[in-house]
Design an enzyme around this catalytic site. Structure first.
Site, PDB file in Angstrom:
ATOM      1  N   ASP A  35      20.912 -18.618  36.771  1.00 40.54           N
ATOM      2  CA  ASP A  35      20.537 -17.898  37.986  1.00 40.54           C
ATOM      3  C   ASP A  35      20.850 -16.423  37.719  1.00 40.54           C
ATOM      4  OD1 ASP A  35      20.482 -16.613  40.422  1.00 40.54           O
ATOM      5  OD2 ASP A  35      21.383 -18.274  41.528  1.00 40.54           O
ATOM      6  N   TYR A  60      11.334 -13.139  42.824  1.00 43.39           N
ATOM      7  CA  TYR A  60      11.025 -13.698  44.148  1.00 43.39           C
ATOM      8  C   TYR A  60       9.596 -13.267  44.422  1.00 43.39           C
ATOM      9  CZ  TYR A  60      11.666 -14.802  49.140  1.00 43.39           C
ATOM     10  OH  TYR A  60      11.580 -15.344  50.410  1.00 43.39           O
ATOM     11  N   THR A 100       4.874  -5.177  39.837  1.00 43.48           N
ATOM     12  CA  THR A 100       3.658  -5.529  40.587  1.00 43.48           C
ATOM     13  C   THR A 100       2.847  -4.323  41.055  1.00 43.48           C
ATOM     14  OG1 THR A 100       2.941  -6.567  42.661  1.00 43.48           O
ATOM     15  CG2 THR A 100       5.143  -5.650  42.660  1.00 43.48           C
ATOM     16  N   ASP A 101       1.554  -4.555  41.248  1.00 44.38           N
ATOM     17  CA  ASP A 101       0.665  -3.553  41.859  1.00 44.38           C
ATOM     18  C   ASP A 101       1.022  -3.313  43.330  1.00 44.38           C
ATOM     19  OD1 ASP A 101      -0.083  -6.242  42.298  1.00 44.38           O
ATOM     20  OD2 ASP A 101      -2.151  -5.697  42.770  1.00 44.38           O
ATOM     21  N   TYR A 124       8.420  -7.440  49.614  1.00 37.78           N
ATOM     22  CA  TYR A 124       8.236  -7.793  48.201  1.00 37.78           C
ATOM     23  C   TYR A 124       8.041  -6.526  47.359  1.00 37.78           C
ATOM     24  CZ  TYR A 124       5.758  -9.498  44.010  1.00 37.78           C
ATOM     25  OH  TYR A 124       5.355  -9.731  42.716  1.00 37.78           O
ATOM     26  N   TRP A 148      -2.288  -9.832  40.552  1.00 37.08           N
ATOM     27  CA  TRP A 148      -3.114 -11.015  40.853  1.00 37.08           C
ATOM     28  C   TRP A 148      -3.017 -12.057  39.729  1.00 37.08           C
ATOM     29  CZ3 TRP A 148      -8.276  -9.877  43.836  1.00 37.08           C
ATOM     30  CH2 TRP A 148      -8.056  -8.908  44.793  1.00 37.08           C
TER      31      TRP A 148
HETATM   32  N1  LIG Z   1       2.067 -14.024  40.887  1.00 33.52           N
HETATM   33  C1  LIG Z   1       1.423 -12.891  41.047  1.00 33.52           C
HETATM   34  O1  LIG Z   1       0.303 -12.851  41.572  1.00 33.52           O
HETATM   35  C2  LIG Z   1       2.039 -11.587  40.594  1.00 33.52           C
HETATM   36  C3  LIG Z   1       1.356 -10.383  40.835  1.00 33.52           C
HETATM   37  C4  LIG Z   1       1.931  -9.191  40.373  1.00 33.52           C
HETATM   38  C5  LIG Z   1       3.137  -9.202  39.712  1.00 33.52           C
HETATM   39  N2  LIG Z   1       3.779 -10.386  39.507  1.00 33.52           N
HETATM   40  C6  LIG Z   1       5.071 -10.370  38.808  1.00 33.52           C
HETATM   41  O2  LIG Z   1       4.904 -11.072  37.588  1.00 33.52           O
HETATM   42  C7  LIG Z   1       6.136 -11.719  37.240  1.00 33.52           C
HETATM   43  C8  LIG Z   1       5.879 -13.172  36.928  1.00 33.52           C
HETATM   44  O3  LIG Z   1       5.302 -13.767  38.092  1.00 33.52           O
HETATM   45  P1  LIG Z   1       4.922 -15.316  38.148  1.00 33.52           P
HETATM   46  O4  LIG Z   1       3.632 -15.404  38.886  1.00 33.52           O
HETATM   47  O5  LIG Z   1       5.081 -15.918  36.806  1.00 33.52           O
HETATM   48  O6  LIG Z   1       6.073 -15.839  39.124  1.00 33.52           O
HETATM   49  P2  LIG Z   1       6.459 -17.341  39.521  1.00 33.52           P
HETATM   50  O7  LIG Z   1       5.434 -18.288  38.999  1.00 33.52           O
HETATM   51  O8  LIG Z   1       6.760 -17.307  40.987  1.00 33.52           O
HETATM   52  O9  LIG Z   1       7.793 -17.598  38.698  1.00 33.52           O
HETATM   53  C9  LIG Z   1       8.991 -16.958  39.006  1.00 33.52           C
HETATM   54  C10 LIG Z   1      10.100 -17.831  38.471  1.00 33.52           C
HETATM   55  O10 LIG Z   1      11.331 -17.148  38.715  1.00 33.52           O
HETATM   56  C11 LIG Z   1      12.276 -18.148  39.073  1.00 33.52           C
HETATM   57  N3  LIG Z   1      13.406 -17.556  39.786  1.00 33.52           N
HETATM   58  C12 LIG Z   1      13.465 -17.148  41.069  1.00 33.52           C
HETATM   59  N4  LIG Z   1      14.711 -16.727  41.362  1.00 33.52           N
HETATM   60  C13 LIG Z   1      15.455 -16.886  40.240  1.00 33.52           C
HETATM   61  C14 LIG Z   1      16.808 -16.652  39.919  1.00 33.52           C
HETATM   62  N5  LIG Z   1      17.671 -16.166  40.821  1.00 33.52           N
HETATM   63  N6  LIG Z   1      17.242 -16.921  38.667  1.00 33.52           N
HETATM   64  C15 LIG Z   1      16.381 -17.422  37.745  1.00 33.52           C
HETATM   65  N7  LIG Z   1      15.082 -17.693  37.992  1.00 33.52           N
HETATM   66  C16 LIG Z   1      14.626 -17.420  39.224  1.00 33.52           C
HETATM   67  C17 LIG Z   1      11.488 -19.088  39.943  1.00 33.52           C
HETATM   68  O11 LIG Z   1      12.191 -20.298  40.090  1.00 33.52           O
HETATM   69  P3  LIG Z   1      12.113 -21.112  41.500  1.00 33.52           P
HETATM   70  O12 LIG Z   1      10.771 -21.789  41.464  1.00 33.52           O
HETATM   71  O13 LIG Z   1      13.272 -22.019  41.409  1.00 33.52           O
HETATM   72  O14 LIG Z   1      12.213 -20.113  42.603  1.00 33.52           O
HETATM   73  C18 LIG Z   1      10.197 -19.199  39.139  1.00 33.52           C
HETATM   74  O15 LIG Z   1      10.292 -20.213  38.171  1.00 33.52           O
HETATM   75  C19 LIG Z   1       7.084 -11.468  38.406  1.00 33.52           C
HETATM   76  O16 LIG Z   1       7.915 -10.379  38.105  1.00 33.52           O
HETATM   77  C20 LIG Z   1       6.169 -11.093  39.552  1.00 33.52           C
HETATM   78  O17 LIG Z   1       6.797 -10.256  40.506  1.00 33.52           O
HETATM   79  C21 LIG Z   1       3.260 -11.584  39.904  1.00 33.52           C
END
Ligand SMILES: NC(=O)c1ccc[n+]([C@@H]2O[C@H](COP(=O)([O-])OP(=O)(O)OC[C@H]3O[C@@H](n4cnc5c(N)ncnc54)[C@H](OP(=O)(O)O)[C@@H]3O)[C@@H](O)[C@H]2O)c1
Length: 290
Positions: A35, A60, A100-101, A124, A148
């Site tokens: 964590d 998050y 993020t954007d 966020y 996205w």
């Molecule tokens: N998804 C999008 O559309 C998007 C867009 C722009 C930027 N981003 C950025 O891209 C990156 C990757 O995104 P993603 O889509 O791969 O996200 P994701 O699928 O939501 O994965 C995030 C992971 O982080 C874990 N996590 C949360 N809190 C944690 C903690 N305290 N310690 C360790 N692990 C923790 C989550 O576990 P749990 O499931 O247990 O919570 C999840 O496995 C992030 O930085 C996000 O902000 C994403």
């Protein structure tokens, strides 16, 4: 090279582990194993694994939920990044963090570059911007903003559309918010290229897929691609609606296309998201049982 990967069960984390070759020794940790809000746990893992670089794929990411859960979002998106920054600085190793954007307000009419000012409109976006500033304090800190994100893993817009489309005859999708879809596997490859270039310049970078669309246009592409695969015969009728017609707890930027010239100049070019969409749709349909 030894890489500590956090958030390993998320979209980016899974895609990163899939693509890391034999030359990399990855310690893939998700929340259960590490964590990142727990500084002592982070120190312990770093001291025993002794990584050559840290890749933070943990975040998050529940954009609407964050509006009523500021403390948790801030703890994960900023305080925890502070922990990783401290450790990366102590070991003087590269720290790759993802943002993020949604740090932009979306009022621009041209693609945002890394030097444009931030004005997040949501909890966020605000907590992610605070995390960026922390990561950039690390001497070898790299922040990659993306947008996205979709993949065969976790939850994302592509999966939601395919699920809803199989259940309903018609869907209304927001047509006045524009951005660039990004396949998480392409983002993972970009990070691997950065790690492979041992002298990669620290700082802030934009990385996204290659063509901007509205959510409505993205949905159209998802359904035409699924239908063309022969695996998704029934396509719902789509209609384009405005942001005002689809109120959400968190405000989203109207336009969050990012200029990726800085990374392009370093040989890392935007992924062809439509091609990747075609490749992963059969996997998603198989998983959701459509
Ligand atoms: N998804 C999008 O559309 C998007 C867009 C722009 C930027 N981003 C950025 O891209 C990156 C990757 O995104 P993603 O889509 O791969 O996200 P994701 O699928 O939501 O994965 C995030 C992971 O982080 C874990 N996590 C949360 N809190 C944690 C903690 N305290 N310690 C360790 N692990 C923790 C989550 O576990 P749990 O499931 O247990 O919570 C999840 O496995 C992030 O930085 C996000 O902000 C994403």
């Amino acid at each position: 090279m030894r890489i500590l990967l956090t958030g390993a069960e998320g979209q980016l984390g899974r895609c990163f582990s899939d693509r890391a070759g034999d030359s990399l020794e990855i310690l893939a940790t998700d929340r259960k194993q590490l964590d990142i809000t727990d500084l002592q746990a982070v120190e312990k893992v770093i001291d025993s694994f002794k990584p050559d670089a840290i890749v933070n794929a943990a975040a998050y990411t529940a954009v609407d939920k964050a509006e009523s859960d500021y403390d948790t979002a801030y703890a994960i998106n900023c305080e925890a990044v502070k922990n990783l920054t401290a450790e990366a600085s102590r070991l003087n190793i590269p720290f790759i963090h993802v943002s993020t954007d949604y740090v932009f307000n979306g009022e621009s009419e041209i693609a945002y570059s890394e030097s444009d000012s931030c004005d997040p409109q949501s909890v966020y976006g605000t907590t992610k911007r605070a995390g960026e500033l922390e990561a950039l304090k690390s001497p070898k800190g790299i922040v990659i903003r993306t947008s996205w994100v979709f993949s065969e893993y976790g939850n994302n817009f592509v999966k939601t559309m395919l699920r809803l489309g199989a259940q309903r005859d018609a869907l209304s999708i927001v047509g006045d918010q524009y951005g660039c879809p990004t396949y998480a596997g392409d983002l993972a490859q970009a990070i691997l290229k950065m790690l492979a270039a041992s002298d990669f310049e620290p700082g802030l970078y934009h990385y996204s897929g290659d063509e901007s669309v509205s959510w409505y246009q993205f949905a159209q592409k998802i359904f035409t691609t699924a239908n063309a695969s022969g695996l998704y015969p029934r396509v719902p009728i789509l209609s384009s609606i405005t942001t005002e017609e689809y109120p959400t707890p968190a405000a989203r930027p109207r336009y969050s296309v990012m200029n990726t010239n800085k990374l392009n100049a370093m040989g890392i070019t935007p992924g062809k998201w439509k091609k990747q969409l075609e490749a992963i749709i059969p996997k998603i349909l198989n998983e959701i049982g459509v």
